[in-house]
Design a protein around this motif. Structure first.
Motif, PDB file in Angstrom:
ATOM      1  N   ALA A  99      14.725  37.569  15.270  1.00  0.00           N
ATOM      2  CA  ALA A  99      14.358  39.078  15.265  1.00  0.00           C
ATOM      3  C   ALA A  99      15.389  39.831  14.435  1.00  0.00           C
ATOM      4  CB  ALA A  99      14.461  39.475  16.762  1.00  0.00           C
ATOM      5  N   GLY A 100      14.995  40.990  13.932  1.00  0.00           N
ATOM      6  CA  GLY A 100      15.723  41.762  13.406  1.00  0.00           C
ATOM      7  C   GLY A 100      15.000  42.741  12.303  1.00  0.00           C
ATOM      8  N   PRO A 101      15.837  43.407  11.416  1.00  0.00           N
ATOM      9  CA  PRO A 101      15.223  44.429  10.591  1.00  0.00           C
ATOM     10  C   PRO A 101      14.533  43.729   9.568  1.00  0.00           C
ATOM     11  CG  PRO A 101      17.351  44.376  10.059  1.00  0.00           C
ATOM     12  CD  PRO A 101      17.522  43.468  11.453  1.00  0.00           C
ATOM     13  N   CYS A 102      13.600  44.631   8.830  1.00  0.00           N
ATOM     14  CA  CYS A 102      12.569  43.978   7.887  1.00  0.00           C
ATOM     15  C   CYS A 102      13.820  43.666   6.759  1.00  0.00           C
ATOM     16  CB  CYS A 102      11.555  45.053   7.498  1.00  0.00           C
ATOM     17  SG  CYS A 102      10.685  44.378   5.842  1.00  0.00           S
ATOM     18  N   SER A 138       9.496  51.036  -4.526  1.00  0.00           N
ATOM     19  CA  SER A 138      10.299  51.136  -3.224  1.00  0.00           C
ATOM     20  C   SER A 138      11.465  50.122  -2.881  1.00  0.00           C
ATOM     21  CB  SER A 138       9.123  50.102  -2.242  1.00  0.00           C
ATOM     22  OG  SER A 138       7.669  50.779  -2.576  1.00  0.00           O
ATOM     23  N   PHE A 139      12.074  50.202  -2.208  1.00  0.00           N
ATOM     24  CA  PHE A 139      13.411  49.533  -1.597  1.00  0.00           C
ATOM     25  C   PHE A 139      13.332  48.164  -1.922  1.00  0.00           C
ATOM     26  CE2 PHE A 139      16.502  47.860   1.631  1.00  0.00           C
ATOM     27  CZ  PHE A 139      17.693  48.001   0.743  1.00  0.00           C
ATOM     28  N   SER A 308      12.206  49.761   4.819  1.00  0.00           N
ATOM     29  CA  SER A 308      11.098  49.070   4.690  1.00  0.00           C
ATOM     30  C   SER A 308      10.365  48.821   6.276  1.00  0.00           C
ATOM     31  CB  SER A 308      11.154  47.762   3.886  1.00  0.00           C
ATOM     32  OG  SER A 308      12.014  46.995   4.810  1.00  0.00           O
ATOM     33  N   ASP A 309       9.135  48.680   6.243  1.00  0.00           N
ATOM     34  CA  ASP A 309       8.352  48.377   7.524  1.00  0.00           C
ATOM     35  C   ASP A 309       8.606  49.139   8.971  1.00  0.00           C
ATOM     36  OD1 ASP A 309       6.677  46.780   5.864  1.00  0.00           O
ATOM     37  OD2 ASP A 309       7.522  45.022   6.579  1.00  0.00           O
ATOM     38  N   GLY A 310       9.208  50.245   8.704  1.00  0.00           N
ATOM     39  CA  GLY A 310       9.534  50.998   9.937  1.00  0.00           C
ATOM     40  C   GLY A 310       8.427  51.085  11.095  1.00  0.00           C
ATOM     41  N   GLY A 311       7.406  51.292  10.403  1.00  0.00           N
ATOM     42  CA  GLY A 311       6.032  51.475  11.380  1.00  0.00           C
ATOM     43  C   GLY A 311       5.784  50.306  12.359  1.00  0.00           C
TER      44      GLY A 311
END
Ligand code: PEP
Ligand code: MN
Length: 343
Positions: A99-102, A138-139, A308-311
């Motif tokens: 698990a973790g951020p995009c 995009s980033f 990225s991919d916050g949603g």
């Protein structure tokens, strides 16, 4: 391979097929049925081209019996493959939660999220330093700086890390910094990258391409294994369909399909499948019920600010809820959610 002859095929036509088979050093086994003859072929090491026989007079159909993959197959390795990454088991009875951020966005962000996921029982920290983005505007990820952040956080929090190698130029650098090298969906059939990943000295997580079949996924894994790397974990991350209520469609059936054919572990990425936060927990549970050996899930403490991919990122509370659900579900599925001694 099996060559099925037409009902009106004569002995000469059967003999011609047998000759072509034998010319290639293979054995032909004509099996005369009540209505037609079929010719079995044995002795083939690689693939025999169906085109060799397809257009021969009297031939109705050419059926591929054996599979094009070897090393990934249960025929070659009957037991489930289980391996350890920095003390974390992947495959077998134990579930693995990555698990973790995009994206790795900063040291502070990565550290904070790593602490949250660890406190809730995750085993491996994910985070992209090189990002495959649809738009060049995009980033694109922090690159090497992102790798260095991951390595620092790994040290401080004591969780092994997984991050994506976007191309062969960065593969060695990624392998140096990470515990598991991720090959993304868009690169599933980047054969040069797969071969290099097979020689990188690290376990590889191979994501299913968004329009790849299970056979194609297994053949991509075969590329990695063929280079001597036996530590491959597959990942079902959703495929393109007409559905618009999710970003992709999580193909849960691919999980038992892979388990039936292959000894390799397979985990699910409910985040890129769902595309929307509210569907991540239900899809996670569906995947685990379907036999997934774990999850790769995106978590962010400030998804509204994510690059990225916050949603689709679970909030810390959502991740806690997911882990609580898994703790309840695991025993029902005869699985274990291990709690490793923290370092
Ligand atoms: C990711 O894991 O952040 C990612 C880009 O995934 P995928 O390759 O499945 O799109
Ligand atoms: Mn992502």
């Amino acid at each position: 391979m099996l060559i099925v002859m037409k009902m009106d095929a004569d002995a000469k036509q059967v003999e011609a097929v047998v000759e072509v088979v034998e010319e290639r050093g293979l054995k032909a086994h004509p099996i005369a049925g009540a209505q037609r003859t079929a010719i079995g072929i044995t002795g083939n090491i690689g693939i025999v081209e169906p085109a060799l026989f397809q257009d021969m007079p009297g031939v109705l159909e050419v059926i591929q019996v054996s599979h094009p993959y070897k090393l990934v197959s249960r025929e070659f390795h009957q037991e489930d493959s289980v391996f350890e990454v920095a003390g974390v088991k992947i495959g077998g009875t134990d579930l693995v939660i990555m698990a973790g951020p995009c994206s790795v966005e900063s040291y502070e962000q990565t550290l904070e999220i790593a602490k949250i996921i660890k406190a809730n029982g995750a085993h491996i920290l994910r985070g992209g330093a090189f990002k495959p983005r649809t738009s060049p505007y995009s980033f694109q990820g922090l690159g090497r700086e992102g790798l260095e952040i991951l390595a620092r956080v790994r040290q401080e929090v004591g969780l092994p890390v997984i991050t994506e190698a976007l191309d062969i130029d960065v593969l060695d650098e990624v392998a140096e910094f990470t515990d598991i090298v991720q090959i993304g969906a868009r690169n599933m059939q980047n054969f040069t990258l797969l071969k290099r990943a097979g020689r990188c000295g690290r376990p590889v997580l191979l994501k299913r391409g968004m329009s790849a079949t299970v056979t194609e996924l297994l053949l991509a894994a075969e590329y990695v294994m063929d280079q001597g790397n036996e530590q491959v974990v597959l990942c079902e991350r959703g495929i393109r369909t007409f559905a618009d209520h999710t970003r992709n469609t999580l193909d849960v059936a691919a999980i038992p399909a892979v388990h039936r054919i292959s000894h390799l572990p397979i985990i699910a990425d409910p985040s890129h499948a769902a595309g929307y936060r509210d569907k991540v927990v239900p899809l996670s549970l569906a995947a685990l019920a379907g036999g997934s050996d774990g999850l790769l899930v995106e978590v962010h403490d400030h998804p509204d600010r994510a690059l990225s991919d916050g949603g689709q990122a679970l909030l810390p509370a959502g991740f806690k809820e997911l882990m609580d659900e898994i703790r309840g579900l695991a025993p029902v599925l005869n699985r274990r959610l291990p709690e490793y001694a923290t370092s």
